[in-house]
Design a protein around this motif. Structure first.
Motif, short mmCIF file in Angstrom:
data_model
loop_
_atom_site.label_atom_id
_atom_site.label_comp_id
_atom_site.label_asym_id
_atom_site.label_seq_id
_atom_site.Cartn_x
_atom_site.Cartn_y
_atom_site.Cartn_z
N MET A 154 0.84 -1.19 0.00
CA MET A 154 0.00 0.00 0.00
C MET A 154 0.88 1.25 0.00
N PRO A 155 0.56 2.23 -0.82
CA PRO A 155 1.34 3.47 -0.83
C PRO A 155 1.01 4.33 0.41
N PRO A 156 1.85 5.31 0.69
CA PRO A 156 1.65 6.15 1.88
C PRO A 156 0.25 6.77 2.00
N PRO A 157 -0.33 7.32 0.92
CA PRO A 157 -1.67 7.90 1.09
C PRO A 157 -2.71 6.86 1.55
N ALA A 158 -2.58 5.64 1.10
CA ALA A 158 -3.51 4.60 1.54
C ALA A 158 -3.36 4.35 3.04
N TRP A 159 -2.12 4.34 3.54
CA TRP A 159 -1.89 4.17 4.98
C TRP A 159 -2.50 5.33 5.76
N PHE A 160 -2.39 6.53 5.21
CA PHE A 160 -2.96 7.70 5.86
C PHE A 160 -4.49 7.56 5.98
N PHE A 161 -5.15 7.23 4.88
CA PHE A 161 -6.62 7.11 4.91
C PHE A 161 -7.06 5.90 5.73
N LEU A 162 -6.29 4.84 5.71
CA LEU A 162 -6.59 3.70 6.56
C LEU A 162 -6.48 4.10 8.04
#
Length: 144
Positions: free
Chosen positions: A1-9
């Motif tokens: 998962m890219p960083p933005p996905a980790w942020f939204f998760l």
């Protein structure tokens, strides 16, 4: 998962924790509005970082190949303003929620960034700009 996905998760997880396992209430509704301050600051830092990249016509994709080393603007103060902005936004969201359990996510997000993403990003920058990145790394802190 890219960083933005980790942020939204992380945001989704914070909301889930607040609903399913909130823990003690730390802030009343009135005081929780203070969360808007770090959210606004985090958004401003991220916007400034993206603008600095666009001005230099290089990629904002953390897995992309940089064409130039950005060291001006917000990058004078921190090598990772986008992650720092994300942490501030998460902290602000935790404040808005007011319960204790969401506060576990901002440090976890910072740890994931530090362990999973920053080493690879730093290796790419060191390979693309060996001398320039070494100088930048010596004079500019990772976070603040």
């Amino acid at each position: 998962m890219p960083p933005p996905a980790w942020f939204f998760l992380s945001i989704a997880s914070m909301a889930g924790l607040h609903v399913l396992a909130p823990g003690p209430l730390l802030l009343s509704d009135a005081w929780s509005l203070a969360g808007l301050i770090p959210i606004t600051g985090g958004i401003a830092i991220n916007a400034a970082a993206v603008l600095a990249f666009r001005r230099r016509a290089t990629t904002t994709d953390p897995e992309g190949q940089p064409t130039v080393l950005v060291t001006k603007g917000v990058y004078r103060f921190t090598r990772n303003p986008m992650y720092l902005g994300g942490i501030l936004i998460l902290l602000g969201f935790a404040l808005l929620l007011g319960s204790s359990s969401p506060f576990s996510l901002p440090p976890l997000y910072a740890l994931i960034a530090r362990v999973r993403f920053l080493p690879a990003e730093e290796r790419r920058l060191a390979a693309a700009f060996p001398a320039e990145y070494a100088r930048y790394r010596r004079r500019t802190p990772r976070w603040l």
